[in-house]
Design an enzyme around this catalytic site. Sequence first.
Site, PDB file in Angstrom:
ATOM      1  N   ASP A  76       3.317   9.568  -0.972  1.00 35.74           N
ATOM      2  CA  ASP A  76       2.153   8.803  -0.528  1.00 35.74           C
ATOM      3  C   ASP A  76       1.943   7.676  -1.519  1.00 35.74           C
ATOM      4  OD1 ASP A  76      -0.072   8.247   1.013  1.00 35.74           O
ATOM      5  OD2 ASP A  76      -0.776  10.317   1.006  1.00 35.74           O
TER       6      ASP A  76
ATOM      7  N   HIS B  79       0.808  -1.226   0.000  1.00 31.08           N
ATOM      8  CA  HIS B  79       0.000   0.000   0.000  1.00 31.08           C
ATOM      9  C   HIS B  79       0.840   1.274   0.000  1.00 31.08           C
ATOM     10  CE1 HIS B  79      -4.082  -1.709   0.640  1.00 31.08           C
ATOM     11  NE2 HIS B  79      -3.354  -2.759   0.996  1.00 31.08           N
TER      12      HIS B  79
HETATM   13  C1  GDG Z   1      -1.939   3.846   3.178  1.00 36.84           C
HETATM   14  C2  GDG Z   1      -0.975   4.553   2.233  1.00 36.84           C
HETATM   15  C3  GDG Z   1      -2.720   4.490   0.449  1.00 36.84           C
HETATM   16  C4  GDG Z   1      -8.037   9.987   8.022  1.00 36.84           C
HETATM   17  N1  GDG Z   1      -8.343  10.756   9.083  1.00 36.84           N
HETATM   18  C5  GDG Z   1      -9.662  10.620   9.314  1.00 36.84           C
HETATM   19  C6  GDG Z   1     -10.191   9.739   8.372  1.00 36.84           C
HETATM   20  N2  GDG Z   1      -9.155   9.361   7.583  1.00 36.84           N
HETATM   21  C7  GDG Z   1      -9.280   8.431   6.459  1.00 36.84           C
HETATM   22  C8  GDG Z   1      -9.298   9.135   5.121  1.00 36.84           C
HETATM   23  C9  GDG Z   1      -8.787   8.019   4.217  1.00 36.84           C
HETATM   24  C10 GDG Z   1      -7.830   7.289   5.112  1.00 36.84           C
HETATM   25  O1  GDG Z   1      -8.152   7.605   6.447  1.00 36.84           O
HETATM   26  C11 GDG Z   1      -6.382   7.707   4.858  1.00 36.84           C
HETATM   27  O2  GDG Z   1      -5.955   7.082   3.695  1.00 36.84           O
HETATM   28  P1  GDG Z   1      -4.697   7.572   2.877  1.00 36.84           P
HETATM   29  O3  GDG Z   1      -4.703   6.898   1.564  1.00 36.84           O
HETATM   30  O4  GDG Z   1      -4.769   9.049   2.732  1.00 36.84           O
HETATM   31  O5  GDG Z   1      -3.390   7.259   3.743  1.00 36.84           O
HETATM   32  P2  GDG Z   1      -2.798   6.078   4.712  1.00 36.84           P
HETATM   33  O6  GDG Z   1      -3.610   5.892   5.908  1.00 36.84           O
HETATM   34  O7  GDG Z   1      -1.408   6.493   4.949  1.00 36.84           O
HETATM   35  O8  GDG Z   1      -2.860   4.720   3.869  1.00 36.84           O
HETATM   36  C12 GDG Z   1      -1.742   5.376   1.220  1.00 36.84           C
HETATM   37  C13 GDG Z   1      -3.577   3.697   1.410  1.00 36.84           C
HETATM   38  O9  GDG Z   1      -2.771   2.976   2.349  1.00 36.84           O
HETATM   39  C14 GDG Z   1      -4.459   2.698   0.661  1.00 36.84           C
HETATM   40  O10 GDG Z   1      -3.709   1.819  -0.109  1.00 36.84           O
HETATM   41  O11 GDG Z   1      -3.558   5.313  -0.328  1.00 36.84           O
HETATM   42  O12 GDG Z   1      -0.856   5.988   0.319  1.00 36.84           O
HETATM   43  O13 GDG Z   1      -0.083   5.384   2.970  1.00 36.84           O
HETATM   44  O14 GDG Z   1      -9.801   7.133   3.885  1.00 36.84           O
HETATM   45  O15 GDG Z   1     -10.574   9.557   4.830  1.00 36.84           O
HETATM   46  N3  GDG Z   1     -11.490   9.398   8.320  1.00 36.84           N
HETATM   47  C15 GDG Z   1     -12.312   9.958   9.238  1.00 36.84           C
HETATM   48  N4  GDG Z   1     -11.854  10.825  10.191  1.00 36.84           N
HETATM   49  C16 GDG Z   1     -10.553  11.170  10.259  1.00 36.84           C
HETATM   50  O16 GDG Z   1     -10.161  11.960  11.143  1.00 36.84           O
HETATM   51  N5  GDG Z   1     -13.610   9.653   9.224  1.00 36.84           N
END
Ligand code: GDG
Length: 742
Positions: free
Chosen positions: A381, A174
């Site tokens: 990312d 990921h």
């Molecule tokens: C890894 C990779 C890749 C965050 N804060 C809150 C909240 N979130 C949710 C967001 C989103 C998720 O968490 C974060 O996803 P990301 O993709 O931005 O980043 P990582 O957690 O680092 O994930 C990344 C992912 O895996 C999938 O393969 O895209 O690059 O690092 O869904 O919305 N949701 C809520 N409150 C929050 O305060 N409800």
Amino acid sequence: MSTLDSLSPGDLVLVSNRLPYTVGVSQGSVTLTPSTGGLATSMRPLLEKGVALWFGWPGLSEEQAGDAKDEINRQLRTRGVVPVWLKAEEVENYYEGFCNATIWPLFHYFADKAVFNERYWDAYVRVNERFAEEIASRYPRGAIIWVHDYHLMLLPSMLRERLGDDVPIGFFLHIPFPNFEVFRQLPWRAEVLKGLLGADLIGFHTYDYMNYFLQSVSRILGLEQELNVIKYGDRLVKVDVFPIGVDFTGLRKMALSDDVMRKVEEFRKRLGGVKVIFSIDRLDYTKGLPERLRAFRRFLDKYPEFRGKVSYVFVVSPSRERVEEYARLRREINELVGEINGLYSTLSWTPVIYIRRFMPNDELLALYRLASVALVTPLRDGMNLVAKEYIAANVDRNGFLIVSEGAGAASELVEAIIVNPYNYDQVADAIKTALTLSAPERQRRLSALETRVSSYDVMAWASDFIESLKGFKKYQLDSAGEMSRRRLAGAALSMVMSSFNVSSKRILFLDYDGTLAPFAPLPSLAEPDPELISLLKSLASLPNTKVVIITSRSKVSIERLLPIQEIDIAAENGAWVREKGTWKNMVTTKDLRWKDEVVKLFSVYVKRTPGSFIEQKDYSIAWHYRNAPESLGEGRASELMDVLSRFVAIYPELSVVRLPKTIEVRLAELSKARAARYWLDRDKYDFVLAAGDSGDDESLFASLPPDSVTVKVGSGPTRAKYYVRSPMELRDALKKLSGVSH
Ligand code: GDG
């Protein structure tokens, strides 16, 4: 029916470090809350239907769980989840250590933050082993195993060892896979690569990550690969790109719900006409949070007309709180927010609205809906789901998206505004552009983005991965099945031995490199061992048995390697034949002026491709690049093939052959098939055997009488009747023949 719908109970095993439920323990009572996030959302229905079994860490140490552990186990198991427990020491050394203080920074190009500590590594190996044990003891036969992410990179091989070759194992990373220069710094780089190669299919978000992985596999492990398939011992491993998506329909439905609509109204009223720039991230140095605040400050400096009209709603959800690095980052953010607000705030307007807590889903969706700009500018990312969620949830199409080129999402969301997160001027300009984009332009670009995000949503992503894994496994088993059906062993070998035994005149055509001896980094290093020499001697000393080494090597080089007078030789694919110790030239072409030109041409490529070299023979010239850097060598080889295709157009007597890590220009009249005819035309044999490993040997296999014993060394399609897996296996078979009769 999608692939996910067609799965039945017991068909799928999911493995990730964290589970799709967050476990809470308060005063002895246990609560499970479904986690958010793409993977959990897309796969939970499969858990609920009993299709999948999910292994993972419940998120608290065994010590923290204390007496509640049994109850946690019970509640998780009723949901199809198998907890893998970690001790407090393992949380520290494996999770906070190797995962978050070694791999996470290194793979995101923060090499200076990466801690290389043997204690961390030992814990990582131990925890991966624990997962392997748990899974192996409960594995439902026939199920597909899908392992997720950097916490479990050794698991595929550990499972392969325990469960065997038939089990389909997939792995998805990921986060980014870094380029070779960065990855090579990891002291345990080879172990990590070998761990991953236990899988049948390894998935990445982008082509870049996949290519970086392939490059490391080739340069660190020296493995061959073709069309994204790596040859790893007896097995083939496929790598491919699967950019993860979001639950588009679910998000859209939620964004349109009454609850969210109410929140939108409430927020709008409170903001009093001020437009919103929005971002939400976990607190992490990869997300570029200080850089983004500085870029926003630049925007206010550069475009004062927006002061009082736009606020930045900057949401940071807590993450990895116990790591010192993160505490430092929090302090830096506090200072920057204080500075910007101190400088620009008025009684009625706050430039940065900083929210530092987990945001409930309805508020998040409301902000996606009303934001005029989503500012998604991580430094690095893997993908970044926030960018895609915004596209799904901004249902009124009243805003626009800015994405960092450091996010995997940028390679897909090309209609967004793409920025360099370190270039504050560019980000400030992008904010202005997003805020002032004309309505038709915005509609056009958003509609293209929506189409892309909705068509490859998280279900499509998961189906695609599982479908590819199944397809590749089938291909792999079919070819392995074909290989084992045609293996020169057991009954097949006994049959060959008895026909060898009853025959009255025998001939064996044996290729040398890759057939009798494994490939070496330099042709001159492919020395035979004493066992091989004595095997060839004893075969040649059998009555009525002729052994012919049939090779593309020069006569000097093959004679030096095999100083055995009893065998015959066809060197340079039959340009020279040696019979009873006497060499004979078989070439009819007289004009050899082309040789100088080829050497001149190849010399240019030697200069430009470090590690490559020329091998000059009497009737052929080879350019070898097996010691050149992988990507450079392959690139130059393709270029050279192109040049040579024009060159041979004016020399019809020549042919160009691309062999493994070698390009050879030789006389077209030469072939192993023609070389073999030299012996076959002059005597009658009732037992003919030929063994070889490359394309050159295929012409020989095809040209021999139908009842010949033809043997391909290694995998891949062939016209030979039989397979052996390696030069050693061929030797074993030849040893048996040499012992059959005298
Ligand atoms: C890894 C990779 C890749 C965050 N804060 C809150 C909240 N979130 C949710 C967001 C989103 C998720 O968490 C974060 O996803 P990301 O993709 O931005 O980043 P990582 O957690 O680092 O994930 C990344 C992912 O895996 C999938 O393969 O895209 O690059 O690092 O869904 O919305 N949701 C809520 N409150 C929050 O305060 N409800």
